[in-house]
Design an enzyme around this catalytic site. Structure first.
Site, mmCIF file in Angstrom:
data_model
loop_
_atom_site.group_PDB
_atom_site.id
_atom_site.type_symbol
_atom_site.label_atom_id
_atom_site.label_comp_id
_atom_site.label_asym_id
_atom_site.label_seq_id
_atom_site.Cartn_x
_atom_site.Cartn_y
_atom_site.Cartn_z
ATOM 1 N N CYS A 173 0.821 -0.910 0.032
ATOM 2 C CA CYS A 173 0.179 0.117 0.138
ATOM 3 C C CYS A 173 0.926 1.094 -0.073
ATOM 4 O O CYS A 173 0.369 2.423 -0.482
ATOM 5 C CB CYS A 173 -0.880 0.024 1.343
ATOM 6 S SG CYS A 173 -2.198 -1.435 1.116
ATOM 7 N N CYS A 226 14.625 10.862 -6.355
ATOM 8 C CA CYS A 226 13.475 10.384 -6.004
ATOM 9 C C CYS A 226 12.909 10.518 -4.725
ATOM 10 O O CYS A 226 13.428 11.317 -3.788
ATOM 11 C CB CYS A 226 13.274 8.871 -6.257
ATOM 12 S SG CYS A 226 14.337 7.810 -5.415
#
Lengths: 390, 70
Positions: free
Chosen positions: A181, A345
């Site tokens: 998730c 990132c």
């Protein structure tokens, strides 16, 4: 009075309510599935509910983990859940256990107590196999739910001769095929739907109702609001755990079996040399006039980004897509001397992978790629605390 | 007369015609990789001899990836 609206139903009656009061349920995980499941079971008047979770409440949990609120941040999830649940129904004995479920801890808990149902609200493959095996060994039905993005799945394993998790999935999936998730995202009401249905199946098992979802798998697609109920295979007589000659006779090391950890946190990698990396602090001094590639997916870049950076997703770099575009970008900047390109990132893992791809692909031009250590998480922690962490 | 297609043929066809990358995340040893459930008309293919099932006209074949999040 509290239970009158369920007791007047022929499916429950006085007897059913007495069964509820006499039952013991254990819920593994006080997250997106465990919260709604626990909520409805506590409301229904189950006698004793044990909740197991090792984790603390984080802000990114609150959109789906409905027992926790802002004042619970950094508190153990089981304590936060306990407080909420106790205020809803003080008649239920609620036992919060702050613990990581592994072969040793879970074995002890399950053998020392006689639970009627185990509710699997975990978030990883290793724990799912662990709970299956411990349920089969102790002959307890397992109400299994899972959710990701817009989809959810629900079934009951090891119930009245039905299949167990290993009958249906004898071998764990390759770790690279599993999305959690934290990476894939999930919508609150999708977890809520599945967690709520886990409470329903638990209640049906306790009250001895027909129609328990055993040998069937419910597939919920939130994007079209459709439910599909599919027929699963029966119990496999050759199953490694519930078959006639089981080869798994005691709990094993499930992280090793699944080649993945029994949590859904990201494990950081370290694949570059020290001279291919810069610290977030150092980077912040040069960011304004450097070429910075932010390699996160476009949806994440749109949520938040450092001004002046260029979004070029790692998924493209990995597959070699849009390389002419990148080539143009690099050539625009090309000078006589070698120049630097910084790669950024979310956490500093994909950016390392990107650097390692890019340095090979562009070895023919005088450019050096640097990874920004720890990514935007480090940038937010060390440079600009206003920059959102997600 | 065309030869009958069994499910195993379909898997190979999918790999050769539709999959663009990383076929190992779909197929392993000429069957689906662990963690994918194959359904024929909403029933587990294990109930119909898996790769050997002869595909009938109008069958709906579905590939489901199991979820683990929560």
């Amino acid at each position: 009075m509290r239970y009158s609206r369920q007791m007047i139903m022929p499916n429950v009656r006085v007897n059913g309510q007495i069964f509820f009061k006499q039952s013991k349920v254990i819920i593994i995980g006080a997250g997106g599935l465990g919260c709604p499941a626990a909520l409805y079971l506590v409301c229904a008047g189950i006698g004793e509910i044990t909740i197991v979770d090792y984790d603390k409440v984080e802000l990114s949990n609150l959109h789906r983990q409905i027992l926790h609120s802002e004042e619970d941040l950094n508190q153990a999830k089981v304590d936060s859940a306990y407080n909420k649940l106790k205020s809803i129904n003080s008649d239920v004995k609620i036992i919060p256990i702050h613990l990581h479920a592994n072969s040793i801890t879970i074995q002890q808990l399950i053998t020392q107590n006689k639970y009627d149902v185990v509710v699997d609200g975990s978030d990883n493959v290793a724990t799912r196999y662990l709970l299956n095996d411990v349920c089969v060994m102790n002959n307890i039905p397992l109400v299994s739910g899972s959710a990701l993005q817009m989809e959810g799945q629900l079934t009951v394993y090891h119930y009245k001769g039905g299949p167990c998790y290993r009958c249906v999935f004898p071998d764990p999936p390759p770790p690279q095929a599993v999305t959690n998730c934290g990476d894939g995202g999930v919508l609150g009401p999708v977890c809520g739907t599945i967690g709520t249905l886990q409470a329903l199946e638990t209640i049906k098992i306790i009250s001895g109702s027909a129609g328990v979802l055993s040998g069937q798998l419910l597939l919920f697609d939130g994007s079209s609001t459709t439910f599909r109920n599919v027929k699963l295979r029966g119990r496999n007589p050759k199953c490694a755990i519930c078959g006639e000659n089981p080869t798994v006779t005691k709990l094993i090391d499930y992280e090793q079996f699944c080649q993945s950890s029994a949590h859904d946190k990201v494990i950081n990698i370290d694949i570059l040399e020290a001279d291919e990396q810069v610290e977030a602090k150092e980077f912040s001094k040069i960011v304004s006039n450097a070429l910075v590639l932010d390699v996160r997916p476009e949806v994440e870049y749109q949520m938040c980004s450092i001004p002046g950076t260029i979004n070029f997703p790692y998924s493209d770099i990995e597959k070699g897509h849009r390389m002419e575009k990148l080539n143009d970008l690099l050539n625009d900047k090309l000078t006589e001397v070698e120049y630097n390109v910084y790669v950024l990132c979310r956490r500093g893992n994909d950016s390392q992978r990107a650097v390692s791809c890019l340095k090979n692909r562009f070895s023919h031009i005088p450019v050096k790629f640097y990874n920004i250590k720890g990514g935007l998480h480090a940038y937010s922690r060390l440079v600009d605390p206003q920059f959102p962490v997600y | 007369m065309q030869k009958d297609w069994i499910l195993g043929d379909l898997l190979i066809w999918l790999r050769d015609n539709l999959l663009k990358e990383r076929p190992e995340l779909f197929l392993q040893d000429n069957s689906v990789r662990p963690g994918i459930l194959v359904l024929v008309n909403d029933s587990d293919w294990e109930l119909m001899d898996t790769v050997n099932y002869p595909i009938q006209s109008k069958d709906t074949i579905t590939f489901i990836s199991t979820l683990h999040g929560g």
